[in-house]
Scaffold this active site. Structure first.
Site, PDB file in Angstrom:
ATOM      1  CG  ASP A  21      45.240  47.952  35.719  1.00  0.00           C
ATOM      2  OD1 ASP A  21      44.091  47.669  36.112  1.00  0.00           O
ATOM      3  OD2 ASP A  21      45.468  48.835  34.863  1.00  0.00           O
ATOM      4  N   GLY A  22      44.208  44.855  36.002  1.00  0.00           N
ATOM      5  CA  GLY A  22      43.657  43.898  35.037  1.00  0.00           C
ATOM      6  C   GLY A  22      42.746  42.839  35.637  1.00  0.00           C
ATOM      7  CG  ASN A  23      42.631  42.193  39.837  1.00  0.00           C
ATOM      8  OD1 ASN A  23      43.635  41.708  39.335  1.00  0.00           O
ATOM      9  ND2 ASN A  23      42.603  42.667  41.071  1.00  0.00           N
ATOM     10  CD1 TRP A  26      42.991  36.594  34.503  1.00  0.00           C
ATOM     11  CD2 TRP A  26      41.170  36.264  35.765  1.00  0.00           C
ATOM     12  NE1 TRP A  26      42.995  35.284  34.911  1.00  0.00           N
ATOM     13  CE2 TRP A  26      41.897  35.054  35.686  1.00  0.00           C
ATOM     14  CE3 TRP A  26      39.979  36.282  36.499  1.00  0.00           C
ATOM     15  CZ2 TRP A  26      41.474  33.881  36.321  1.00  0.00           C
ATOM     16  CZ3 TRP A  26      39.559  35.115  37.136  1.00  0.00           C
ATOM     17  CH2 TRP A  26      40.302  33.932  37.047  1.00  0.00           C
ATOM     18  CG  HIS A  38      38.940  42.754  42.635  1.00  0.00           C
ATOM     19  ND1 HIS A  38      39.880  43.439  41.898  1.00  0.00           N
ATOM     20  CD2 HIS A  38      37.774  43.448  42.485  1.00  0.00           C
ATOM     21  CE1 HIS A  38      39.312  44.499  41.323  1.00  0.00           C
ATOM     22  NE2 HIS A  38      38.038  44.518  41.663  1.00  0.00           N
ATOM     23  CG  LEU A 132      58.866  41.142  52.295  1.00  0.00           C
ATOM     24  CD1 LEU A 132      59.475  42.114  51.297  1.00  0.00           C
ATOM     25  CD2 LEU A 132      58.521  39.854  51.564  1.00  0.00           C
ATOM     26  NE  ARG A 195      45.873  54.685  32.955  1.00  0.00           N
ATOM     27  CZ  ARG A 195      45.273  54.137  31.895  1.00  0.00           C
ATOM     28  NH1 ARG A 195      45.634  54.472  30.676  1.00  0.00           N
ATOM     29  NH2 ARG A 195      44.303  53.254  32.055  1.00  0.00           N
TER      30      ARG A 195
HETATM   31  C1  FPP Z   1      42.978  46.863  39.513  1.00  0.00           C
HETATM   32  O1  FPP Z   1      42.331  46.043  38.574  1.00  0.00           O
HETATM   33  C2  FPP Z   1      42.986  46.213  40.822  1.00  0.00           C
HETATM   34  C3  FPP Z   1      42.415  46.724  41.951  1.00  0.00           C
HETATM   35  C4  FPP Z   1      41.723  48.032  41.974  1.00  0.00           C
HETATM   36  C5  FPP Z   1      42.421  45.972  43.222  1.00  0.00           C
HETATM   37  C6  FPP Z   1      43.668  45.209  43.547  1.00  0.00           C
HETATM   38  C7  FPP Z   1      43.353  44.318  44.662  1.00  0.00           C
HETATM   39  C8  FPP Z   1      43.783  43.049  44.785  1.00  0.00           C
HETATM   40  C9  FPP Z   1      44.745  42.382  43.863  1.00  0.00           C
HETATM   41  C10 FPP Z   1      43.208  42.282  45.908  1.00  0.00           C
HETATM   42  C11 FPP Z   1      44.188  41.810  46.885  1.00  0.00           C
HETATM   43  C12 FPP Z   1      44.808  42.873  47.702  1.00  0.00           C
HETATM   44  C13 FPP Z   1      45.200  42.670  48.973  1.00  0.00           C
HETATM   45  C14 FPP Z   1      46.069  43.676  49.617  1.00  0.00           C
HETATM   46  C15 FPP Z   1      44.802  41.479  49.748  1.00  0.00           C
HETATM   47  P1  FPP Z   1      41.020  46.596  37.878  1.00  0.00           P
HETATM   48  O2  FPP Z   1      39.858  46.202  38.713  1.00  0.00           O
HETATM   49  O3  FPP Z   1      41.150  48.074  37.631  1.00  0.00           O
HETATM   50  O4  FPP Z   1      41.041  45.806  36.524  1.00  0.00           O
HETATM   51  P2  FPP Z   1      40.479  46.310  35.120  1.00  0.00           P
HETATM   52  O5  FPP Z   1      41.308  47.522  34.731  1.00  0.00           O
HETATM   53  O6  FPP Z   1      40.742  45.141  34.231  1.00  0.00           O
HETATM   54  O7  FPP Z   1      39.028  46.609  35.283  1.00  0.00           O
END
Ligand code: FPP
Length: 246
Positions: A21-23, A26, A38, A132, A195
């Protein structure tokens, strides 16, 4: 502190699950669009996969896209799907080289056709690997999974394949998407949210939970070692007393 040096390699978690979480935050902090967050998140995931290989973690399960994520803006959903396809295609040689078996948990049939094709190709080409197991939860939600299992159980009872008396924890687990995969020992969630968000609801019953404020794109190998080190300090009692464990 060098966490890697502190880890007891004989007691690493067999299965680690991660809510990445947190992309978005960021990216926002850097005035970039969410997709660049992402993209960086995908790089962090590669590091964590490598760290799992180094420590000998046998199962890594990541929450890449929840059922609820379909409600995000179309541009972000499409971008995430493309990132998934490019990442798995690009990493396929590494999956093969390092014995990584890729597995998808979720409603594969909801994914666009070209994504299904790419995913099925990687599953097929890595299915014999056994170093793995890398589970990617895609269009996944824990409640969907449990309801799906219940519906399939009802069908099998109705058709006479099994009787309701036979239904116990072990049998129920065979109806989940994680069939044949042990429950996670450790769940890591980044970005300060505390959560579970509909992830592995049945399987996380006795998992150790680790929350960190670090945003997923900043989650390094060192952070992963720190989480494993923290896990090794916990006493897992599974409902028993401390004395019974020792
Ligand atoms: C949540 O952060 C993250 C996601 C919904 C996507 C996760 C996907 C990746 C890390 C991409 C790579 C995955 C693969 C399998 C290649 P958010 O967007 O909810 O962040 P925010 O809460 O800060 O808005």
């Amino acid at each position: 502190m060098n966490y890697l040096e502190q880890i007891d390699l004989n007691r690493v978690p067999l299965h680690v699950a991660v809510i990445m979480d947190g992309n978005g935050r960021w990216a926002k902090a850097r005035s970039k669009n969410r997709l660049s967050g992402h993209n960086e998140g995908a790089k962090a995931l590669k590091n964590v996969l490598e760290a799992c290989g180094e420590l000998g973690v046998k199962y890594l399960t990541v929450y890449a896209f929840s059922t609820e994520n379909w409600n995000r803006p179309k541009e972000e959903v499409n971008g995430l799907m493309e990132l998934l396809v490019t990442s798995i295609n690009k990493e396929l040689p590494q999956f093969k080289k390092h014995g990584i078996k890729v597995n998808i948990l979720g409603q594969l049939d909801r994914l666009p056709d070209h994504v299904q094709m790419a995913v099925n190709n990687v599953i097929r080409q890595t299915q014999k690997n056994d170093k793995l197991v890398f589970n990617v939860a895609l269009s996944y939600s824990g409640r969907w999974e449990i309801l799906n299992a219940v519906n399939n159980l009802i069908k099998d009872v109705k058709s006479g394949k099994l009787t309701s008396k036979e239904i116990d924890d072990e049998l129920f687990k065979q109806y989940l998407t994680t069939k044949d995969i042990p429950d996670p020992d450790l769940l890591i969630r980044t970005s300060g949210e505390i959560r579970i968000s509909n992830f592995l609801l049945y399987q996380l019953a006795y998992s150790e939970l680790y929350f960190t404020d670090i945003l997923w794109p900043d989650f390094s190998k060192e952070q992963f070692y720190k989480a494993v080190y923290d896990y090794q300090k916990r006493e897992r009692r599974f409902g028993k007393t401390s004395e019974q464990i020792s």
